[in-house]
Design an enzyme around this catalytic site. Sequence first.
Site, mmCIF file in Angstrom:
data_model
loop_
_atom_site.group_PDB
_atom_site.id
_atom_site.type_symbol
_atom_site.label_atom_id
_atom_site.label_comp_id
_atom_site.label_asym_id
_atom_site.label_seq_id
_atom_site.Cartn_x
_atom_site.Cartn_y
_atom_site.Cartn_z
ATOM 1 N N ASP A 124 7.270 -4.653 -9.715
ATOM 2 C CA ASP A 124 6.321 -5.416 -8.906
ATOM 3 C C ASP A 124 4.926 -5.056 -9.411
ATOM 4 O O ASP A 124 4.759 -4.064 -10.142
ATOM 5 C CB ASP A 124 6.508 -5.042 -7.433
ATOM 6 C CG ASP A 124 5.502 -5.740 -6.532
ATOM 7 O OD1 ASP A 124 5.307 -6.957 -6.686
ATOM 8 O OD2 ASP A 124 4.915 -5.060 -5.678
ATOM 9 N N ASP B 11 1.242 -5.495 -7.532
ATOM 10 C CA ASP B 11 0.332 -4.885 -6.558
ATOM 11 C C ASP B 11 1.065 -3.824 -5.731
ATOM 12 O O ASP B 11 2.106 -4.106 -5.132
ATOM 13 C CB ASP B 11 -0.225 -5.953 -5.611
ATOM 14 C CG ASP B 11 -0.903 -7.089 -6.358
ATOM 15 O OD1 ASP B 11 -2.117 -7.007 -6.574
ATOM 16 O OD2 ASP B 11 -0.204 -8.049 -6.733
#
Length: 222
Positions: free
Chosen positions: A14, A16
């Site tokens: 992922d 952020d």
Amino acid sequence: MHSAFQNIRAVLFDLDGTLVDSAPDLAGAADKMRTDRGLPPFEPSRYRPMVGAGARGMLGVAFGMQPDHPDFATMKEEFFVNYERRLTQETYAFEGVPELLAQLVARQIPWGVVTNKSERFALPLTQAMPLFTTADAIVGGDTTPHAKPHPEPLFEAARRLGLAPEQCIYVGDDERDVVAGLAAGMATVAAGYGYLGRNADVAQWGAHATIQSPLELLHWLP
């Protein structure tokens, strides 16, 4: 070691809250909307727990606004424009991430990004940060017809790497990351150092492993 990690040949992350801390720029984009309206600024820490929820989370903190508000779409676009203007102004890699990615490259383990951030933001952000020059795949929230927790973005990343999903680890700091990774048949690692969200119980997500710092991921690699 869990059997899910036995045949790993690549790592997907992922974005952020997992690789980079973008909270200062996301919070700044939302808070500018407050100050532009003559409202007092909030401390950045007020926004941080809701960063994983994107525009919905930021507007919720800044104005108590929900997606069913009649002005939500207009306000969301204003937030997006503010954010575009400061994508990497205060965004930085979490401590240990550059070293982790260097280790992956040294071990000839391909890596990539699967984020729910739309390509409008994910592509220019990753192009602007030298951190991502060795990434083999960048998949945004609108790259495929579905976003996480649907597994399709993870399938797309695996296709781009030329690997089967079960040969990949997926690392994320949100429950939907784990849900998507499990649905894709990948080994899943919860990033316990990320944004997590309010009252998140990482132990309940069902990930194959949890790490409290990026470099801990090396323990789960071949």
